[in-house]
Motif scaffolding. Structure first.
Motif, PDB file in Angstrom:
ATOM      1  N   ALA A   1      -1.337   1.582   2.608  1.00  0.00           N
ATOM      2  CA  ALA A   1      -2.080   0.329   2.607  1.00  0.00           C
ATOM      3  C   ALA A   1      -1.112  -0.826   2.407  1.00  0.00           C
ATOM      4  CB  ALA A   1      -3.134   0.354   1.517  1.00  0.00           C
ATOM      5  N   SER A   2      -1.452  -1.992   2.912  1.00  0.00           N
ATOM      6  CA  SER A   2      -0.605  -3.171   2.759  1.00  0.00           C
ATOM      7  C   SER A   2      -1.209  -4.111   1.736  1.00  0.00           C
ATOM      8  CB  SER A   2      -0.459  -3.885   4.103  1.00  0.00           C
ATOM      9  OG  SER A   2      -1.725  -4.310   4.568  1.00  0.00           O
ATOM     10  N   THR A   3      -0.372  -4.912   1.095  1.00  0.00           N
ATOM     11  CA  THR A   3      -0.833  -5.872   0.108  1.00  0.00           C
ATOM     12  C   THR A   3       0.191  -6.990  -0.004  1.00  0.00           C
ATOM     13  OG1 THR A   3      -1.617  -6.139  -2.166  1.00  0.00           O
ATOM     14  CG2 THR A   3       0.295  -4.718  -1.842  1.00  0.00           C
ATOM     15  N   ALA A   4      -0.180  -8.055  -0.703  1.00  0.00           N
ATOM     16  CA  ALA A   4       0.726  -9.183  -0.907  1.00  0.00           C
ATOM     17  C   ALA A   4       1.605  -8.939  -2.120  1.00  0.00           C
ATOM     18  CB  ALA A   4      -0.075 -10.465  -1.067  1.00  0.00           C
ATOM     19  N   ALA A   5       2.677  -9.711  -2.216  1.00  0.00           N
ATOM     20  CA  ALA A   5       3.560  -9.611  -3.370  1.00  0.00           C
ATOM     21  C   ALA A   5       2.900 -10.232  -4.590  1.00  0.00           C
ATOM     22  CB  ALA A   5       4.880 -10.302  -3.061  1.00  0.00           C
ATOM     23  N   GLY A   6       3.343  -9.812  -5.787  1.00  0.00           N
ATOM     24  CA  GLY A   6       2.858 -10.395  -7.020  1.00  0.00           C
ATOM     25  C   GLY A   6       1.565  -9.810  -7.544  1.00  0.00           C
ATOM     26  N   SER A  36       1.053   3.683 -15.888  1.00  0.00           N
ATOM     27  CA  SER A  36       1.931   2.518 -16.013  1.00  0.00           C
ATOM     28  C   SER A  36       1.425   1.368 -15.149  1.00  0.00           C
ATOM     29  CB  SER A  36       3.353   2.884 -15.597  1.00  0.00           C
ATOM     30  OG  SER A  36       3.856   3.932 -16.390  1.00  0.00           O
ATOM     31  N   VAL A  37       1.744   0.161 -15.570  1.00  0.00           N
ATOM     32  CA  VAL A  37       1.428  -1.026 -14.782  1.00  0.00           C
ATOM     33  C   VAL A  37       2.479  -1.171 -13.688  1.00  0.00           C
ATOM     34  CG1 VAL A  37       1.184  -3.536 -14.801  1.00  0.00           C
ATOM     35  CG2 VAL A  37       0.336  -2.176 -16.724  1.00  0.00           C
ATOM     36  N   MET A  38       2.004  -1.332 -12.449  1.00  0.00           N
ATOM     37  CA  MET A  38       2.901  -1.466 -11.306  1.00  0.00           C
ATOM     38  C   MET A  38       2.698  -2.819 -10.647  1.00  0.00           C
ATOM     39  SD  MET A  38       2.477   2.372  -9.689  1.00  0.00           S
ATOM     40  CE  MET A  38       0.686   2.343  -9.912  1.00  0.00           C
ATOM     41  N   ASN A  39       3.800  -3.411 -10.200  1.00  0.00           N
ATOM     42  CA  ASN A  39       3.751  -4.715  -9.549  1.00  0.00           C
ATOM     43  C   ASN A  39       4.195  -4.586  -8.099  1.00  0.00           C
ATOM     44  OD1 ASN A  39       3.150  -6.460 -11.952  1.00  0.00           O
ATOM     45  ND2 ASN A  39       5.087  -5.587 -12.652  1.00  0.00           N
ATOM     46  N   SER A  40       3.503  -5.252  -7.200  1.00  0.00           N
ATOM     47  CA  SER A  40       3.872  -5.219  -5.786  1.00  0.00           C
ATOM     48  C   SER A  40       4.918  -6.276  -5.492  1.00  0.00           C
ATOM     49  CB  SER A  40       2.641  -5.449  -4.906  1.00  0.00           C
ATOM     50  OG  SER A  40       2.094  -6.731  -5.144  1.00  0.00           O
ATOM     51  N   THR A  41       5.756  -5.984  -4.515  1.00  0.00           N
ATOM     52  CA  THR A  41       6.792  -6.928  -4.110  1.00  0.00           C
ATOM     53  C   THR A  41       7.027  -6.781  -2.612  1.00  0.00           C
ATOM     54  OG1 THR A  41       9.039  -7.704  -4.557  1.00  0.00           O
ATOM     55  CG2 THR A  41       8.701  -5.321  -4.523  1.00  0.00           C
ATOM     56  N   VAL A  42       7.737  -7.708  -2.036  1.00  0.00           N
ATOM     57  CA  VAL A  42       8.072  -7.675  -0.623  1.00  0.00           C
ATOM     58  C   VAL A  42       9.529  -7.263  -0.478  1.00  0.00           C
ATOM     59  CG1 VAL A  42       8.338  -9.007   1.495  1.00  0.00           C
ATOM     60  CG2 VAL A  42       6.370  -9.411   0.015  1.00  0.00           C
ATOM     61  N   LEU A  43       9.781  -6.230   0.327  1.00  0.00           N
ATOM     62  CA  LEU A  43      11.140  -5.751   0.560  1.00  0.00           C
ATOM     63  C   LEU A  43      11.673  -6.403   1.821  1.00  0.00           C
ATOM     64  CD1 LEU A  43      10.612  -1.944  -0.138  1.00  0.00           C
ATOM     65  CD2 LEU A  43      11.215  -3.762  -1.743  1.00  0.00           C
TER      66      LEU A  43
END
Length: 223
Positions: A1-6, A36-43
């Motif tokens: 799945a795709s998502t935005a950063a942050g 655990s808490v996970m954060n999304s980011t853009v590679l």
């Protein structure tokens, strides 16, 4: 799945009622249970590694009774970053008896064997090759894995090996230390397999006269 950063993600179980069990087993625990808490980011630099796979044709027929035969060939290509493969799962499809018609299945990279030899396939036709610490493909490089097996039988049946699903290859981007999914090299879909199945032919027995065998006339009465 795709998502935005942050974005922030955390999975958990709110209550024991969220767990379904069979029989009379009970569920106990200190709820809620959270990971655990996970954060999304853009590679972006580098982008996430990619792993492409394609099947290479190895022929269309083999004799029953032949040993250590090349029965499949798969080429893998890594890009963006180095890719480490830790597990390969190939699936035999066809009309042979998966559990008894092929034996001593192994995977080779050139003259180097990767993983252990399997005495036979699983009943569902799968061959699970554990690569232990893993085999690393350098970014921009490609590796061909060759599958060998003893072809025990059965004549007039056929088979071929395939990568059925993208997650049958366990692979990691070594830069970001995260798992990645394989894709078909030419943009096709799974399963990945050679176009034509391999047919199993009946073995042959050749009988020749020994060179020391007499060829002249033999008189009667001679012992």
């Amino acid at each position: 799945a795709s998502t935005a950063a942050g974005k922030t993600y955390q999975f958990g179980l709110g209550d024991k009622a969220d767990v379904t069990v069979s029989g009379t087993a009970s569920v106990e625990g200190a709820f809620p249970l959270t990971g655990s808490v996970m954060n999304s980011t853009v590679l972006s630099n580098p982008s996430l590694a990619t792993l492409r796979v394609q099947a290479v044709s190895v022929g269309t027929s083999l004799n029953a009774g032949t040993k250590n035969q090349l029965v499949a060939q798969f080429q893998f290509q890594a890009n963006n970053s180095n890719v480490k493969i830790t597990q390969l799962m190939f699936t035999e499809v066809g009309t042979i008896n998966a559990a008894s018609d092929l034996a001593n299945v192994k995977v080779m990279k050139d003259t180097e064997q990767v993983g252990k030899t399997l005495e036979k396939l699983n009943s569902d036709g799968t061959a699970l090759i554990d690569l232990g610490a893993g085999y690393t493909i350098q970014s921009g490089g490609n590796v061909t894995f060759n599958v060998y097996a003893d072809v025990i039988g059965t004549p007039n049946r056929e088979f071929r090996f395939s990568v059925q699903r993208n997650y049958d290859i366990i692979a990691w981007d070594t830069y970001y230390n995260t798992g990645i999914l394989a894709t078909e090299t030419n943009g096709g879909s799974f399963p990945v397999q050679q176009a034509t199945a391999i047919s199993v032919r009946a073995g042959t027995l050749v009988v020749n006269t020994d060179q020391t065998s007499p060829t002249g006339n033999i008189s009667t009465g001679i012992n």
